[in-house]
Design a protein around this motif. Structure first.
Motif, PDB file in Angstrom:
ATOM      1  N   GLU A 158       0.834  -1.210   0.000  1.00  0.00           N
ATOM      2  CA  GLU A 158       0.000   0.000   0.000  1.00  0.00           C
ATOM      3  C   GLU A 158       0.867   1.257   0.000  1.00  0.00           C
ATOM      4  OE1 GLU A 158      -2.516   2.338   3.352  1.00  0.00           O
ATOM      5  OE2 GLU A 158      -3.035   0.221   3.106  1.00  0.00           O
ATOM      6  N   VAL A 159       1.886   1.265   0.853  1.00  0.00           N
ATOM      7  CA  VAL A 159       2.781   2.426   0.936  1.00  0.00           C
ATOM      8  C   VAL A 159       3.470   2.667  -0.408  1.00  0.00           C
ATOM      9  CG1 VAL A 159       4.921   3.271   1.965  1.00  0.00           C
ATOM     10  CG2 VAL A 159       3.151   2.279   3.420  1.00  0.00           C
ATOM     11  N   LEU A 160       3.953   1.614  -1.026  1.00  0.00           N
ATOM     12  CA  LEU A 160       4.642   1.751  -2.313  1.00  0.00           C
ATOM     13  C   LEU A 160       3.680   2.236  -3.392  1.00  0.00           C
ATOM     14  CD1 LEU A 160       6.776  -1.528  -2.240  1.00  0.00           C
ATOM     15  CD2 LEU A 160       7.634   0.797  -1.982  1.00  0.00           C
ATOM     16  N   SER A 161       2.526   1.610  -3.479  1.00  0.00           N
ATOM     17  CA  SER A 161       1.577   1.919  -4.548  1.00  0.00           C
ATOM     18  C   SER A 161       1.007   3.324  -4.441  1.00  0.00           C
ATOM     19  CB  SER A 161       0.429   0.896  -4.543  1.00  0.00           C
ATOM     20  OG  SER A 161       0.911  -0.400  -4.814  1.00  0.00           O
ATOM     21  N   GLU A 162       0.738   3.758  -3.205  1.00  0.00           N
ATOM     22  CA  GLU A 162       0.065   5.047  -3.029  1.00  0.00           C
ATOM     23  C   GLU A 162       1.029   6.229  -2.991  1.00  0.00           C
ATOM     24  OE1 GLU A 162      -2.640   4.917   0.228  1.00  0.00           O
ATOM     25  OE2 GLU A 162      -3.895   3.377  -0.712  1.00  0.00           O
ATOM     26  N   ASN A 163       2.332   5.940  -3.017  1.00  0.00           N
ATOM     27  CA  ASN A 163       3.308   7.039  -2.952  1.00  0.00           C
ATOM     28  C   ASN A 163       4.237   7.093  -4.158  1.00  0.00           C
ATOM     29  OD1 ASN A 163       3.014   8.394  -0.106  1.00  0.00           O
ATOM     30  ND2 ASN A 163       2.811   6.183   0.244  1.00  0.00           N
ATOM     31  N   GLY A 164       3.843   6.405  -5.242  1.00  0.00           N
ATOM     32  CA  GLY A 164       4.530   6.610  -6.507  1.00  0.00           C
ATOM     33  C   GLY A 164       5.437   5.515  -7.008  1.00  0.00           C
ATOM     34  N   LEU A 165       5.562   4.392  -6.275  1.00  0.00           N
ATOM     35  CA  LEU A 165       6.393   3.275  -6.741  1.00  0.00           C
ATOM     36  C   LEU A 165       5.587   1.971  -6.650  1.00  0.00           C
ATOM     37  CD1 LEU A 165       9.913   3.946  -5.124  1.00  0.00           C
ATOM     38  CD2 LEU A 165       9.179   4.457  -7.456  1.00  0.00           C
ATOM     39  N   PRO A 166       4.678   1.742  -7.585  1.00  0.00           N
ATOM     40  CA  PRO A 166       3.803   0.564  -7.521  1.00  0.00           C
ATOM     41  C   PRO A 166       4.508  -0.707  -7.996  1.00  0.00           C
ATOM     42  CG  PRO A 166       3.298   1.827  -9.480  1.00  0.00           C
ATOM     43  CD  PRO A 166       4.362   2.605  -8.738  1.00  0.00           C
ATOM     44  N   CYS A 167       5.605  -1.016  -7.344  1.00  0.00           N
ATOM     45  CA  CYS A 167       6.433  -2.137  -7.769  1.00  0.00           C
ATOM     46  C   CYS A 167       7.243  -2.635  -6.582  1.00  0.00           C
ATOM     47  CB  CYS A 167       7.368  -1.680  -8.891  1.00  0.00           C
ATOM     48  SG  CYS A 167       8.462  -2.966  -9.529  1.00  0.00           S
ATOM     49  N   ALA A 168       7.596  -3.928  -6.612  1.00  0.00           N
ATOM     50  CA  ALA A 168       8.453  -4.483  -5.566  1.00  0.00           C
ATOM     51  C   ALA A 168       9.200  -5.687  -6.107  1.00  0.00           C
ATOM     52  CB  ALA A 168       7.637  -4.882  -4.349  1.00  0.00           C
ATOM     53  N   GLU A 169      10.453  -5.793  -5.730  1.00  0.00           N
ATOM     54  CA  GLU A 169      11.215  -7.021  -5.945  1.00  0.00           C
ATOM     55  C   GLU A 169      11.420  -7.630  -4.559  1.00  0.00           C
ATOM     56  OE1 GLU A 169      15.753  -8.422  -6.800  1.00  0.00           O
ATOM     57  OE2 GLU A 169      15.017  -6.784  -8.074  1.00  0.00           O
ATOM     58  N   VAL A 170      10.647  -8.656  -4.271  1.00  0.00           N
ATOM     59  CA  VAL A 170      10.702  -9.300  -2.960  1.00  0.00           C
ATOM     60  C   VAL A 170      11.742 -10.410  -3.024  1.00  0.00           C
ATOM     61  CG1 VAL A 170       9.410 -10.529  -1.194  1.00  0.00           C
ATOM     62  CG2 VAL A 170       8.267  -8.770  -2.573  1.00  0.00           C
ATOM     63  N   THR A 171      12.803 -10.266  -2.247  1.00  0.00           N
ATOM     64  CA  THR A 171      13.915 -11.206  -2.354  1.00  0.00           C
ATOM     65  C   THR A 171      13.663 -12.470  -1.549  1.00  0.00           C
ATOM     66  OG1 THR A 171      15.144 -10.337  -0.460  1.00  0.00           O
ATOM     67  CG2 THR A 171      15.498  -9.258  -2.586  1.00  0.00           C
ATOM     68  N   PHE A 172      14.187 -13.570  -2.065  1.00  0.00           N
ATOM     69  CA  PHE A 172      14.080 -14.852  -1.384  1.00  0.00           C
ATOM     70  C   PHE A 172      15.196 -15.030  -0.348  1.00  0.00           C
ATOM     71  CE2 PHE A 172      10.704 -15.877  -4.095  1.00  0.00           C
ATOM     72  CZ  PHE A 172      10.150 -17.084  -3.708  1.00  0.00           C
ATOM     73  N   ARG A 173      15.623 -13.918   0.230  1.00  0.00           N
ATOM     74  CA  ARG A 173      16.622 -13.988   1.301  1.00  0.00           C
ATOM     75  C   ARG A 173      15.955 -14.230   2.653  1.00  0.00           C
ATOM     76  NH1 ARG A 173      19.587  -9.076  -1.253  1.00  0.00           N
ATOM     77  NH2 ARG A 173      18.211  -7.878   0.097  1.00  0.00           N
ATOM     78  N   THR A 174      14.624 -14.209   2.676  1.00  0.00           N
ATOM     79  CA  THR A 174      13.913 -14.478   3.923  1.00  0.00           C
ATOM     80  C   THR A 174      13.002 -15.681   3.735  1.00  0.00           C
ATOM     81  OG1 THR A 174      12.064 -13.020   3.395  1.00  0.00           O
ATOM     82  CG2 THR A 174      13.942 -12.034   4.535  1.00  0.00           C
ATOM     83  N   GLU A 175      12.661 -16.293   4.830  1.00  0.00           N
ATOM     84  CA  GLU A 175      11.923 -17.551   4.813  1.00  0.00           C
ATOM     85  C   GLU A 175      10.523 -17.425   4.231  1.00  0.00           C
ATOM     86  OE1 GLU A 175      10.453 -20.934   8.079  1.00  0.00           O
ATOM     87  OE2 GLU A 175      11.671 -19.207   8.715  1.00  0.00           O
TER      88      GLU A 175
END
Length: 207
Positions: A30-47
């Motif tokens: 929500e924070v990303l989408s509503e503030n101008g960066l509607p994208c994410a690269e979620v890394t598999f560095r966490t379980e």
């Protein structure tokens, strides 16, 4: 429908996220989408990366979501099942690339030398991650490679507010990956207002 490359070139900066608590994924999206960066690269560095991706996808079906630090075919399967748009790997692993091609999912593998670019091109890839960008010679190195190869790049690794414009000024750069607007500690603390401010700052710089 726009291609992934078209969407990346519009967004320009991809937040690279390591999220430990999948319950926070929706609020982060929500924070990303509503503030101008509607994208994410979620890394598999966490379980719980796959679950975080799944939560984001269900809450924000139009968000551009990638899975990062994908090292195995099993992780490719997990990412696809979670609903990703594309896969990102830190290096160039032909096995992972072939598997993604078989599964018909876009992969953006990491390269940092002419030889690796040519190996990737031999497998039909034309969009690559330049990683680790700064330790590998930065914008100067990338400019030298783009003068030779008809490839689009997503530089990641050491990209920050001081140099992001240098990378984005290179015509072959689609977007940059970065972590500075999504610090792990702010996510863990649920400090959404400060995160929103960092995201807005990035969006204003690249607009």
């Amino acid at each position: 429908m726009k291609s992934i490359n078209e969407r990346l070139s519009e967004i320009k900066v991809v937040p690279v996220i390591a999220i430990s608590d999948p319950a926070k994924a929706v609020k982060l999206a929500e924070v990303l989408s509503e503030n101008g960066l509607p994208c994410a690269e979620v890394t598999f560095r966490t379980e719980h990366a796959a679950l975080a991706i799944k939560n984001m996808r269900e809450a924000y079906p139009d968000m551009l979501i990638g899975a990062g630090t994908v090292l195995t075919t099993e992780q490719v399967d997990e990412a696809i099942d979670a609903g990703v748009d594309f896969i990102v790997s830190p290096g160039f692993n032909p096995t992972t690339v072939k598997y993604c091609q078989q599964r018909k999912v876009t992969i953006v593998p990491g390269v940092n030398s002419p030889s690796l670019v040519e190996q990737a091109m031999e497998m039909g890839l034309r969009t690559l991650k330049f990683f680790p960008a700064e330790p590998s010679g930065g914008a100067a190195m990338l400019k030298a490679m783009t003068a030779v190869y008809p490839v689009k790049f997503m530089p990641t690794g050491g990209v920050n507010p001081k140099n992001v414009k240098d990378y984005l000024a290179i015509p072959s750069v689609l977007a940059c990956g970065g972590t500075w607007m999504v610090p792990n500690q702010l996510i863990e603390d649920g400090n959404w207002e400060e995160l929103a401010q960092l995201v807005r700052e990035v969006a204003s710089v690249i607009s």
